[in-house]
Design an enzyme around this catalytic site. Structure first.
Site, PDB file in Angstrom:
ATOM      1  CG  HIS A 156      -2.199  -0.968   1.580  1.00 44.10           C
ATOM      2  ND1 HIS A 156      -2.655  -1.428   1.936  1.00 44.10           N
ATOM      3  CD2 HIS A 156      -2.453  -1.792   0.144  1.00 44.10           C
ATOM      4  CE1 HIS A 156      -3.196  -2.768   1.939  1.00 44.10           C
ATOM      5  NE2 HIS A 156      -3.795  -2.275   1.202  1.00 44.10           N
ATOM      6  CG  HIS A 157       4.669   2.128  -2.250  1.00 45.99           C
ATOM      7  ND1 HIS A 157       4.376   0.508  -2.797  1.00 45.99           N
ATOM      8  CD2 HIS A 157       5.239   2.736  -3.167  1.00 45.99           C
ATOM      9  CE1 HIS A 157       4.303   0.613  -3.962  1.00 45.99           C
ATOM     10  NE2 HIS A 157       5.167   1.134  -4.373  1.00 45.99           N
TER      11      HIS A 157
ATOM     12  CE  LYS B 266      -4.590  -1.694 -13.220  1.00 48.02           C
ATOM     13  NZ  LYS B 266      -5.130  -2.885 -13.219  1.00 48.02           N
TER      14      LYS B 266
ATOM     15  CE  LYS C  37       4.546  -8.003 -13.750  1.00 43.73           C
ATOM     16  NZ  LYS C  37       3.975  -8.975 -13.636  1.00 43.73           N
TER      17      LYS C  37
ATOM     18  CG  ASP D 232       9.440   4.995 -13.212  1.00 44.21           C
ATOM     19  OD1 ASP D 232       9.680   4.855 -12.128  1.00 44.21           O
ATOM     20  OD2 ASP D 232      10.466   5.578 -14.814  1.00 44.21           O
TER      21      ASP D 232
ATOM     22  CE  LYS E 215      -2.030 -11.542 -11.348  1.00 42.44           C
ATOM     23  NZ  LYS E 215      -1.212 -11.099 -12.075  1.00 42.44           N
TER      24      LYS E 215
ATOM     25  CB  SER F 207      -3.765  -2.131 -16.296  1.00 45.08           C
ATOM     26  OG  SER F 207      -4.424  -2.756 -17.342  1.00 45.08           O
TER      27      SER F 207
HETATM   28  P1  NAD Z   1      -4.224 -17.228 -20.922  1.00 45.56           P
HETATM   29  O1  NAD Z   1      -5.468 -18.105 -19.920  1.00 45.56           O
HETATM   30  O2  NAD Z   1      -4.458 -15.949 -21.890  1.00 45.56           O
HETATM   31  O3  NAD Z   1      -3.504 -18.437 -21.673  1.00 45.56           O
HETATM   32  C1  NAD Z   1      -2.148 -19.440 -20.799  1.00 45.56           C
HETATM   33  C2  NAD Z   1      -2.284 -20.665 -21.622  1.00 45.56           C
HETATM   34  O4  NAD Z   1      -1.902 -21.031 -21.339  1.00 45.56           O
HETATM   35  C3  NAD Z   1      -3.039 -21.328 -22.004  1.00 45.56           C
HETATM   36  O5  NAD Z   1      -3.707 -21.137 -23.074  1.00 45.56           O
HETATM   37  C4  NAD Z   1      -3.517 -22.641 -21.541  1.00 45.56           C
HETATM   38  O6  NAD Z   1      -4.223 -23.538 -22.101  1.00 45.56           O
HETATM   39  C5  NAD Z   1      -1.878 -22.685 -21.282  1.00 45.56           C
HETATM   40  N1  NAD Z   1      -1.176 -23.641 -21.047  1.00 45.56           N
HETATM   41  C6  NAD Z   1      -1.331 -24.189 -19.935  1.00 45.56           C
HETATM   42  N2  NAD Z   1      -0.460 -25.361 -18.934  1.00 45.56           N
HETATM   43  C7  NAD Z   1       0.328 -25.351 -19.763  1.00 45.56           C
HETATM   44  C8  NAD Z   1       1.391 -25.589 -20.283  1.00 45.56           C
HETATM   45  N3  NAD Z   1       1.746 -26.786 -19.583  1.00 45.56           N
HETATM   46  N4  NAD Z   1       1.726 -25.897 -21.692  1.00 45.56           N
HETATM   47  C9  NAD Z   1       1.621 -25.269 -22.332  1.00 45.56           C
HETATM   48  N5  NAD Z   1       0.276 -24.082 -22.386  1.00 45.56           N
HETATM   49  C10 NAD Z   1      -0.051 -24.288 -21.361  1.00 45.56           C
HETATM   50  O7  NAD Z   1      -3.380 -16.627 -19.622  1.00 45.56           O
HETATM   51  P2  NAD Z   1      -2.549 -15.160 -20.199  1.00 45.56           P
HETATM   52  O8  NAD Z   1      -2.686 -14.391 -19.597  1.00 45.56           O
HETATM   53  O9  NAD Z   1      -2.018 -15.430 -21.223  1.00 45.56           O
HETATM   54  O10 NAD Z   1      -1.352 -15.624 -18.857  1.00 45.56           O
HETATM   55  C11 NAD Z   1      -0.452 -15.665 -19.351  1.00 45.56           C
HETATM   56  C12 NAD Z   1       0.666 -15.848 -17.891  1.00 45.56           C
HETATM   57  O11 NAD Z   1       1.245 -14.614 -17.895  1.00 45.56           O
HETATM   58  C13 NAD Z   1       0.538 -15.910 -16.764  1.00 45.56           C
HETATM   59  O12 NAD Z   1       1.830 -16.430 -15.833  1.00 45.56           O
HETATM   60  C14 NAD Z   1       0.048 -14.227 -16.418  1.00 45.56           C
HETATM   61  O13 NAD Z   1       0.145 -14.226 -14.650  1.00 45.56           O
HETATM   62  C15 NAD Z   1       0.626 -13.981 -16.995  1.00 45.56           C
HETATM   63  N6  NAD Z   1       0.732 -12.444 -17.351  1.00 45.56           N
HETATM   64  C16 NAD Z   1      -0.710 -11.973 -18.029  1.00 45.56           C
HETATM   65  C17 NAD Z   1      -0.844 -11.079 -18.196  1.00 45.56           C
HETATM   66  C18 NAD Z   1      -2.088 -10.252 -19.168  1.00 45.56           C
HETATM   67  O14 NAD Z   1      -1.773  -9.322 -19.262  1.00 45.56           O
HETATM   68  N7  NAD Z   1      -2.715 -11.472 -18.957  1.00 45.56           N
HETATM   69  C19 NAD Z   1      -0.138 -10.194 -17.718  1.00 45.56           C
HETATM   70  C20 NAD Z   1       1.068  -9.964 -17.491  1.00 45.56           C
HETATM   71  C21 NAD Z   1       1.678 -11.745 -16.676  1.00 45.56           C
END
Ligand code: NAD
Length: 471
Positions: free
Chosen positions: A64-65, A70, A94, A99, A106, A362
């Site tokens: 909460h700094h 988000k 992140k 910035d 989460k 975002s």
């Molecule tokens: P998503 O649900 O859109 O896609 C993830 C995909 O990975 C799915 O299609 C799923 O079927 C596949 N998957 C699951 N297990 C798997 C495996 N063992 N091998 C291969 N594929 C597999 O999710 P996303 O939003 O793309 O998020 C993916 C990662 O990125 C997560 O760690 C998330 O925290 C991170 N992330 C997402 C965002 C965002 O804006 N969506 C932002 C920052 C970080």
């Protein structure tokens, strides 16, 4: 993967490694590291067949700094308290690295979204939002969720609508969540933002001649052999943009399996094939791999794990052949495995920088919602008119007409997507330069991750010190 890997502990190991290079008081470092609040809830939902099911969910606010906090909302069966705390902590670091004026948070709902109908998912999402509202865990100035694994614009629209309907005439209600569809106040470019950020970060990294030399690669993305794990929001856009940027996607892994073609896979065609056949496997011209995790071990230049955490562990680290690992997902490489890979002469672009494109855009969406005006609305025509006047003066002075295409290109005024993409590119380039500067201040003896954590700790520590809490 292994149940024994405690994700929050992994994040804190990275934090401690970086904190050792700072001079902040121990108490302040402890305050930065801990998770400020966690809300664990259970609530019932009615399934379509009339049965009642109990759903377990969390929201963690790490720091909460600065407010609001988000971070995304995840729908997955492995969601647990340790995971949301770890992911919330990663969000704090992140946001600091790129910035953004946010603390980290989460949330997660412990469900396999494939097992629920759209109507059931809507009931779950709306009830979850209602629980967050009741406990003051959501609001434009309090806590602003976004999409993550298993969620997207549809879920964000349900959340925004629930929040809006439960707050009386709150002007900024739609700023309570980002990643919304455009008609609900979303911003152009948000859907692809995380993947675009991954592409931009890899491009920046590959442009540094001495780094590429150190890991035995030629500079530039052109012709690099790339493997991407996960063809979801992050992986799909990252793969598509890497391909458009000159990289060759030779391997792709999804939930059901993995495919390989050393000559390159057309990402759009693979996605179309998966939509038509419900599987990535048996793509024409490609070889099926025995297990989806085999893709991680392919001979390639760049590996982009973009699915989930703990994918590269001490169990498979020695078999990773990629020279550059770009962490599209959060926490895909465990701390031990990361140490091992770095000692083996590889380079890792850390998650806290690599996937920051999503929260960056975002932030733009949140600003758009607070200002109630589309980016470019006030300036686009003005810019175009000025540009046209300059071009006309140039044509008059030279007596030559410019080709129509060139004229239109130069006369063009930026619209919302141009501005968002430009802001994202600026953010990813600047943050990467700062990380490299910090690394070089330490004689290039520390990893990019440790340098990124040092930058994050510095920024969060300064915010606390400005509050005057720590003398
Ligand atoms: P998503 O649900 O859109 O896609 C993830 C995909 O990975 C799915 O299609 C799923 O079927 C596949 N998957 C699951 N297990 C798997 C495996 N063992 N091998 C291969 N594929 C597999 O999710 P996303 O939003 O793309 O998020 C993916 C990662 O990125 C997560 O760690 C998330 O925290 C991170 N992330 C997402 C965002 C965002 O804006 N969506 C932002 C920052 C970080």
């Amino acid at each position: 993967m292994s149940e024994k890997i405690k994700f929050f502990e992994q994040v804190n190991r990275h934090f401690d490694a970086a904190a050792a290079y700072t001079n902040y008081p121990v108490g302040l470092l402890k305050q930065i590291k801990i998770c400020n609040s966690v809300y664990h809830m259970t609530f019932p939902i009615k399934r379509d067949d009339g049965s009642i099911e109990t759903i377990e969910a969390w929201r963690a606010e790490h720091s909460h700094h600065t407010l609001p906090v988000k971070g995304g909302i995840r729908y997955a069966t492995m969601v647990n308290e340790d995971e949301v705390m770890a992911l919330a902590a990663l969000m704090t670091y992140k946001c600091a690295i790129v910035d953004l004026p946010f603390g980290g948070a989460k949330g997660g709902i412990k469900i396999d979204r494939r097992q629920y109908s759209e109507a059931e998912l809507e009931r779950i999402t709306r009830r979850y939002t209602y629980e967050l509202i009741k406990k003051n865990f959501i609001g434009p100035g309090i806590d602003v969720p976004a999409p993550d694994y298993g969620t997207g614009p549809r879920e964000m629209a349900w959340m925004a609508d629930t929040y809006n309907s439960m707050t009386e005439g709150e002007l900024d209600a739609f700023a309570c969540v980002t990643g919304k569809p455009i008609p609900q106040g979303g911003v152009h470019g948000r859907v692809e933002a995380t993947g675009r950020g991954v592409f931009l970060g890899i491009r920046e990294c590959c442009a540094v001649v001495e780094d590429m030399k150190r890991i035995g690669l030629t500079p530039g993305l052109e012709g690099k052999k790339v493997v991407v794990q996960g063809l979801g929001n992050v992986g799909y856009y990252a793969a598509k943009l890497i391909q458009e940027g000159g990289g060759v996607i030779i391997g792709l892994a999804e939930y059901e399996g993995a495919i390989y073609n050393p000559k390159g896979l057309d990402v759009e065609a693979v996605v179309k094939h998966r939509q038509e056949t419900q599987s990535i496997l048996n793509f024409p011209g490609a070889q099926n791999l025995a297990k989806n995790s085999d893709a991680l071990e392919l001979e390639c230049d760049v590996l982009v794990p973009a699915a989930l955490e703990n994918q590269i562990t001490m169990e498979n680290a020695a078999r990773i052949k990629a020279k550059l690992i770009a962490e599209g997902a959060n926490g895909p490489v465990t701390a031990d495995a990361a140490d091992f890979l770095l000692k083996a002469g590889k380079m890792i672009i850390p998650d806290i920088y690599m996937n920051a494109g999503g929260v960056t855009v975002s932030y733009f969406e949140w600003l758009k919602n607070l200002s109630h005006v589309r980016f470019g609305r006030m300036s686009k025509r003005f810019e175009e008119n000025i540009n046209k006047r300059i071009l006309q003066a140039l044509e008059e002075a030279t007596g030559k007409k410019l080709p129509t295409d060139l004229y239109n290109q130069i006369a063009y005024g930026a619209d919302e997507l141009d501005l968002v993409n430009s802001g994202l590119e600026e953010t990813m380039i600047t943050a990467y330069q700062h990380i490299r500067e910090t690394r070089s201040k330490h004689g290039d003896k520390i990893s990019l991750r440790t340098a990124a954590f040092i930058n994050a700790i510095d920024k969060v520590a300064k915010a606390y010190l400005e509050l005057g809490i720590f003398p």
